[in-house]
Scaffold this motif. Structure first.
Motif, short mmCIF file in Angstrom:
data_model
loop_
_atom_site.label_atom_id
_atom_site.label_comp_id
_atom_site.label_asym_id
_atom_site.label_seq_id
_atom_site.Cartn_x
_atom_site.Cartn_y
_atom_site.Cartn_z
N UNK A 3 45.61 -6.11 -1.29
CA UNK A 3 44.34 -7.32 -2.06
C UNK A 3 43.63 -6.46 -1.64
N UNK A 4 42.76 -7.00 -2.52
CA UNK A 4 41.00 -6.59 -2.69
C UNK A 4 40.46 -7.55 -1.40
N UNK A 5 39.18 -7.37 -1.09
CA UNK A 5 38.44 -7.50 0.44
C UNK A 5 38.79 -9.48 0.11
N UNK A 6 39.11 -9.96 -1.53
CA UNK A 6 38.93 -11.04 -1.47
C UNK A 6 40.38 -12.24 -1.19
N UNK A 7 41.31 -10.89 -1.16
CA UNK A 7 43.00 -11.55 -1.37
C UNK A 7 43.40 -11.48 -2.74
N UNK A 8 42.33 -10.66 -3.78
CA UNK A 8 42.98 -11.02 -5.23
C UNK A 8 43.88 -9.83 -5.29
N UNK A 9 45.17 -10.54 -5.32
CA UNK A 9 46.56 -9.98 -5.33
C UNK A 9 45.99 -8.85 -6.83
N UNK B 176 29.56 -8.47 -1.92
CA UNK B 176 29.23 -7.33 -3.23
C UNK B 176 29.81 -6.14 -2.60
N UNK B 177 28.94 -5.75 -1.03
CA UNK B 177 28.82 -4.31 -0.80
C UNK B 177 30.68 -3.95 -0.22
N UNK B 178 30.79 -5.03 0.22
CA UNK B 178 32.28 -4.61 0.65
C UNK B 178 33.35 -4.04 -0.40
N UNK B 179 33.63 -5.67 -1.58
CA UNK B 179 34.38 -4.93 -2.77
C UNK B 179 33.57 -3.63 -3.57
N UNK C 205 37.41 4.35 -8.47
CA UNK C 205 36.81 3.59 -10.40
C UNK C 205 35.72 4.25 -10.24
N UNK C 206 35.43 5.13 -11.40
CA UNK C 206 34.08 4.83 -11.63
C UNK C 206 32.80 3.93 -11.92
N UNK C 207 31.90 4.21 -11.80
CA UNK C 207 30.49 3.10 -11.83
C UNK C 207 29.72 3.58 -13.12
N UNK C 208 30.12 1.98 -14.27
CA UNK C 208 29.42 2.90 -15.44
C UNK C 208 27.66 2.11 -15.44
N UNK D 5 32.85 -1.13 -2.23
CA UNK D 5 33.28 0.09 -1.75
C UNK D 5 34.82 0.06 -1.37
N UNK D 6 35.37 -1.15 -1.55
CA UNK D 6 36.89 -1.14 -2.63
C UNK D 6 37.22 -0.38 -3.71
#
Length: 129
Positions: A115-121, A15-18, A28-31, A20-21
């Motif tokens: 890719x994001x930290x989990x490899x999502x393209x 969670x923390x890595x993603x 992106x803004x936190x809602x 931050x990413x």
């Protein structure tokens, strides 16, 4: 009937890595950020400038999803940008690996994958001018 995509939901492994990413690197803004103790899970609602959203979830022991090579299901998540080359430079300066810029043979627009930290393209797709 359908108007636009409201949100895309992503389950991350860290969670923390993603967080931050998607917030620091992609901007992106936190809602809203919610911790759900009964699920041992975070839900982070993130906004893009056009009002569309990404819901970032963490679940303990979520299984990995096959992404490549060309697995069935969601292929990638694409974001529209004004200048693919400039965005590529910004991402690389933050240590991300970004593929070479390509041109969409049907539209003539430039695009690039990373890719994001989990490899999502993820794709950056240049806005039509």
């Amino acid at each position: 009937m359908l108007k636009r995509i409201h949100h895309a939901a992503i389950i991350c492994s860290d969670y923390r890595t993603s967080k931050d990413f998607y917030t620091r690197i992609l901007g992106l803004s936190v809602i809203a950020e919610t911790y759900r103790a009964e699920r041992v899970s975070y839900k982070l609602d993130l906004a893009l400038p056009d009002g569309s959203q990404i819901e970032l979830f963490s679940f303990p022991d979520a299984p990995p999803r096959v992404s490549r090579p060309e697995a069935q299901g969601l292929r990638h998540l694409a974001f529209e940008v004004d200048d693919v080359s400039a965005c590529k430079t910004i991402l690389e300066a933050q240590g991300l690996e970004v593929e070479d810029i390509r041109m969409d043979e049907l539209t003539g627009q430039h695009f690039v994958f990373f890719a994001d930290p989990d490899g999502l393209p993820l794709e950056l797709y240049e806005a039509m001018r």
